[in-house]
Design an enzyme around this catalytic site. Structure first.
Site, mmCIF file in Angstrom:
data_model
loop_
_atom_site.group_PDB
_atom_site.id
_atom_site.type_symbol
_atom_site.label_atom_id
_atom_site.label_comp_id
_atom_site.label_asym_id
_atom_site.label_seq_id
_atom_site.Cartn_x
_atom_site.Cartn_y
_atom_site.Cartn_z
ATOM 1 N N CYS B 153 -18.373 -14.446 18.121
ATOM 2 C CA CYS B 153 -18.957 -15.716 17.682
ATOM 3 C C CYS B 153 -18.894 -16.770 18.791
ATOM 4 O O CYS B 153 -19.718 -17.666 18.853
ATOM 5 C CB CYS B 153 -18.320 -16.225 16.404
ATOM 6 N N VAL B 157 -21.992 -19.025 19.664
ATOM 7 C CA VAL B 157 -22.014 -20.478 19.492
ATOM 8 C C VAL B 157 -22.508 -21.164 20.767
ATOM 9 O O VAL B 157 -23.272 -22.126 20.714
ATOM 10 C CB VAL B 157 -20.615 -21.008 19.085
#
Lengths: 485, 511
Positions: B153, B157
């Site tokens: 992630c 991001v």
């Protein structure tokens, strides 16, 4: 008495050259600084294990390290049993670390204890876009409703939190005001630092900033009050340790953080002395308590009878003659058990060689326990050690011992294959590859689902387990009989 | 002194010794500042009530004991199923430590996978340098035939672009230009591990089918059927069972991702980092297959859409476990391949039905709660209906509205489905309330269910990933007729054990 032996420096150096040859040039140069052989040092009774440490892992090589979140949630905060620990971010981090460190505790899960639960804000795309603070606010209310007997809540940040600019500190302050409970925001995003280690530090700082001096339970101090620091009670380790300390007349007013309650954390600055087992993960808070509250700290080692006796005496030396006399009594009381354990297992384990690759304190702390059983350490290294760890290691390992920092999967497998030790002690990721080579293995993070290994009670289990691993009949069955030459 | 060298007590019995029990009590009384025993007992009782259940189901943000993992776990699993492939995760390194541990704990196997260890500087400047250096190191050190890149992630991001980064890496000669580097973006804040599996299989196919300039002959069928097994903790045994069926039917097939060797290597003195897996040549050729089927819809939605766009017929199933589910799979394969289902398989089916008929009285009307991935829960519920059981609570944390509708439609096919309910996007703390307020006779799920078993006393049967606390279950199949037989036996064993334990009078020798 620890064993007197040396390992073969020249062959260890050749091994290092061999593995480095396999890397691209840039990576080889970087890795070379992390691999070494213990050499005679100027200081008597110690070796020098000079490697670079606590720097970034090189990409693409299968480092065995974890992250800051693992250091904070997984190690320091997760075991605090009467708090709810939120894995704040996407679902994975909390899922993979759920109930995996075997931090034993007494309590009722989901009612007054929450250690073996996975509580997460389960971030979705909209949380990344709009931020997670509002939902965190709601979530804390929901958790308070679900678990009204919780004593506090910690917010363990996963990677996205720091990247999307959430203000979890503001949420924590607001919710503390509303609920009156301890709410601890921890900035342990996984991309921070180079390993679990920074997570420990950040988690320590969070204790300092959000627990200390925020309301201490009523408490009458005594002359023998100590905190048992940095024992995570894996397989129940902290309990035989606590028993020994109590038997020598000390009063353990706080256990950190295995089987700990928030009250035990908050009360800690009232102790007379801090006793620290895992130096790496909690030296920060000990140093803080020393500076701020004048509490001294003592490193100890409860693995194996040699170190236990030395540690009991070292601790007792901080107190009066009564305690010192008690320490001798405790050592004497357990001597028959130690004799029986060594009589039983030493003949089966003498001269067996061991390679270790573990985390915080164990790459050095367990070496004498093996030597108490007649075994020899031929290689050791830390996932996330710092320079001061390697300095301390010099007091434990012998000349010629292979030293490897942040070892890569490739290096470790090559070392094991070439050295073919009688036992490897490392983690779950290393276990099965090693065993398939026909080399006995024990997980030395989780005690391979056994334990406790601390204290005299633990030493008996440790000896039994190492014997079990090495002397299992299965290792003789690897070759099909029609293949045997 | 409780400890001795002869009878060494470990944690299982040591802490029940009086010295320890006394120490625990003293610690609690003097230092812990715990709620009173009465308050704890009262709260424990309260959590069993309907009132608590309503509050529990009113939760909107807090997720407690979910039964799902994140995308890259599925991507790593999928990548491992291809010949000589090193799963490579672009992003924070801690994630990879977790994926490897998680899969190793279930399969009891080494799980190779590398990370490119992005830290603060990469968060600011992007992870291009990590990928360039990381691909070179992986390629040189581990000598893979393919590197399959997924993302954490963190990388998602900050918006790292794998396609561009990999192209740059090849320009910088990290790996040869023609070396297969497949990839999938696998943000952990979207979907779950089943989504990640789907994305990675699609990523591998699109590398060979779109990016690589090979000799593709779309339209000219190679006569094979492609099979995408899906994320399956029993893949080791189930894939082998599936291959046995295909061989028995004389069907030519390609498993698109097969971990049955790499996650089940022998102990003979040699560690095999790579073993088996779908040959890359077969993946290249898979574009020319007769058809592609996904054994688990929620693990192959996107991939099948992609394959269909290449002009192949596709079909998907919900984990072929149980009678009807196996029937449907075999008939579809027969239809697609033109090969009949042989008598030998029909006989296997008959033996399963024979066993079910022998045991039906012990299962009729048993209420069962089921949790797990959407396809598994569907299959389990369908098989329970076939056995005359009532799959009362069916819960999938990573199930959505579509899945719930499919489940309701399934319940409607059987009188035993009356009163059964699907619970999409709920967690195991919800299930705890369901089990206390509307108890069942059995619980089927993963090892995570052991906490529910302990709290509610409802026996748990472990039949889906992850299974951490029992050994080797995954080495025996659950799919197909043989698999169904094994599932039947596991359920029966728990029913008989419960019956034996329930009454001294009814402690019968013969059942």
């Amino acid at each position: 008495m620890s064993l007197d032996y040396t390992n073969d420096t020249a062959s260890a150096e050749a091994l290092i050259r061999d593995v480095l040859d396999q890397y691209p040039e840039k990576a080889a140069k970087k890795r070379a600084r992390h691999l070494s052989v213990a050499k005679p040092a100027e200081e008597e009774g110690a070796t020098s294990c000079g490697v670079k440490s606590n720097i970034k892992s090189i990409p693409g090589v299968m480092t065995i390290r974890g992250c800051a979140y693992a250091g904070s949630k997984g190690v320091v905060w997760g075991p605090v049993k009467d708090m709810v620990h939120i894995s704040h971010g996407p679902v994975g981090c909390g899922q993979y670390s759920w109930s995996q460190r075997r931090n034993y505790f007494n309590g009722t899960v989901g009612i007054d204890s929450f250690v073996t639960m996975q509580v997460t804000s389960d971030f979705q795309e909209r949380d990344i876009v709009f931020g997670g603070d509002k939902n965190l606010d709601v979530m804390i209310d929901e958790l308070d409703e679900m678990f009204p007997l919780n004593k506090g809540i910690s917010i363990q940040s996963e990677c996205p939190i720091g990247l999307i600019g959430d203000d979890i500190e503001a949420v924590a302050k607001k919710k503390h005001k509303e609920t009156g409970k301890t709410i601890v925001p921890v900035r342990c995003e996984g991309f921070r630092g180079v390993s679990q280690s920074l997570g420990h530090h950040i988690a320590n700082d969070a204790i300092r900033d959000w627990v200390f001096e925020k309301g201490t339970p009523e408490f009458e101090t005594g002359p023998y009050d100590v905190n048992l620091i940095a024992d995570y009670n894996i397989g129940g380790d902290a309990w035989p340790s606590r028993k020994l300390l109590e038997e020598m007349g000390l009063r353990v007013i706080g256990m950190w953080s295995g089987d700990a309650t928030l009250a035990e954390m908050a009360r800690a600055p009232k102790a007379r002395l801090n006793l620290i087992h895992c130096y790496r993960s909690m030296n920060y808070i000990c140093r803080h308590m020393e500076e701020k509250y004048g509490i001294g700290w003592v490193e100890y080692n409860f693995f194996g009878p040699t170190q236990i006796a030395a540690s009991l005496r070292k601790i007792a030396a901080q107190f009066d003659e009564t305690i010192q006399a008690n320490a001798e009594k405790v050592i004497a009381r357990y001597q028959p058990l130690v004799d029986a354990v060594t009589a039983r297992y030493k003949p089966r384990l003498t001269d067996k060689t061991v390679m270790l690759y573990v985390g915080g304190l164990r790459p050095r702390h367990v070496t004498n326990a093996y030597e108490d059983l007649g075994m020899k350490i031929v290689g050791t290294g830390y996932e996330f050690g710092h320079n001061d760890d390697y300095q301390r290691t010099g007091h434990y390992v012998k000349e010629g011992t292979l030293i490897y920092d942040d070892v890569t999967g490739y290096e470790l497998e090559a070392f094991i294959e070439k050295i073919r030790p009688d036992l490897v002690g490392s983690g779950i990721k290393e276990k099965y590859a090693t065993q398939k080579m026909g080399v006995p293995f024990r997980q030395m993070h989780s005690w391979d689902y056994s334990g406790p290994y601390h204290g005299y009670d633990g030493f008996a289990i440790f000896a039994r387990d190492m014997d079990m691993a090495i002397n299992s009949p299965v290792w003789s069955k690897f070759k099909a009989p029609w293949k045997a030459a | 002194m409780p400890q001795s060298a002869e009878k060494t007590k470990d944690h299982v019995s040591l802490f029940q010794e009086p010295e320890y029990v006394g120490m625990f009590a003293a610690k609690k009384a003097a230092f812990e500042c715990r709620p009173s025993d009465e308050a704890v007992a009262a709260q424990a009782e309260y959590t069993k009530t309907w009132e608590y259940r309503e509050k529990n189901f009113a939760r909107t943000k807090a997720v407690i004991n979910p039964a799902k993992a994140c995308q890259p776990l599925g991507a790593v699993f999928a990548a491992a199923g291809f010949e000589g492939t090193m799963p490579y995760v672009h992003g924070s390194q801690g994630c990879v430590a977790y994926f490897r541990s998680h899969l190793a704990r279930h399969f009891k196997e080494a799980v190779p996978c590398v990370s490119d260890s992005m830290t603060e500087d990469a968060a600011v400047f992007g992870g291009l340098n990590n990928l360039v250096e990381g691909l070179q190191n992986t390629y040189t050190l581990y000598k893979p035939k393919m590197i399959a890149v997924s993302t954490t992630c963190m990388a998602e991001v900050i918006g790292d672009d794998l396609s561009a980064f990999i192209a740059t890496s090849k320009e910088k000669e990290s790996v040869p230009a023609d070396f297969p580097v497949s990839f999938a973006h696998t943000p952990s804040f979207v979907g779950s591990h089943t989504t990640g599996y789907d994305n990675m299989v699609k990523g591998v196919l699109s590398y060979f089918w779109d990016r690589e300039k090979g000799e593709l002959k779309p339209g000219a069928s190679n006569g094979k059927i492609n099979i995408i097994p899906g994320f399956d903790g029993y893949a080791v045994a189930n894939n082998r069972e599936l291959k046995r069926y295909m061989d028995e039917m004389g069907v030519d097939y390609t498993l698109l991702g097969d971990v049955s060797d790499v996650y089940d290597t022998p102990s003979d003195g040699t560690y095999r980092m790579y073993d088996g897996g779908t040959p890359l040549e077969a993946v290249r050729d898979a574009i020319n297959a007769r058809a592609t089927i996904g054994l688990q819809q929620y693990c192959s939605d996107k991939t099948l859409e992609y394959v269909a766009a290449k002009g192949q017929p596709t079909a998907s199933f919900h984990y072929p476990m149980g009678v009807g589910a196996t029937d449907a799979l075999l008939m579809k394969i027969s239809e697609l391949s033109g090969k009949p289902i042989p008598d030998s398989i029909e006989k296997e089916r008959g033996r399963l039905i024979d066993a079910m008929a022998d045991s039906q009285a012990w299962l009729h009307g048993k209420k069962v709660a089921v949790f797990g991935d959407p396809d598994f829960v569907y299959a389990m519920a369908a098989f329970l209906l076939e056995m005359g059981c009532e799959p009362t609570h069916c819960l999938a944390t990573n199930g959505g509205k579509d899945w719930a509708e499919q489940m309701e439609a399934l319940f409607a096919t059987s009188p035993f489905g009356a009163g059964c309910k699907a619970w999409p996007a709920k967690d195991l703390w919800h299930l705890r309330s369901l089990l206390f307020t509307e108890p069942t006779d059995l619980l089927i799920g993963s090892s995570y269910g052991k906490y529910l078993e302990k709290d509610t006393g409802i026996p748990l049967i472990r039949l889906t990933f992850p299974i951490f606390d029992r050994h080797h279950h995954h080495r025996f199949p659950t799919m197909g007729y043989q698999g169904a037989l094994r599932v039947l036996v596991e359920i029966l064993d728990r029913v008989f054990e419960s019956t034996d334990a329930a009454s001294d009078i009814s402690f019968d020798l013969t059942r």
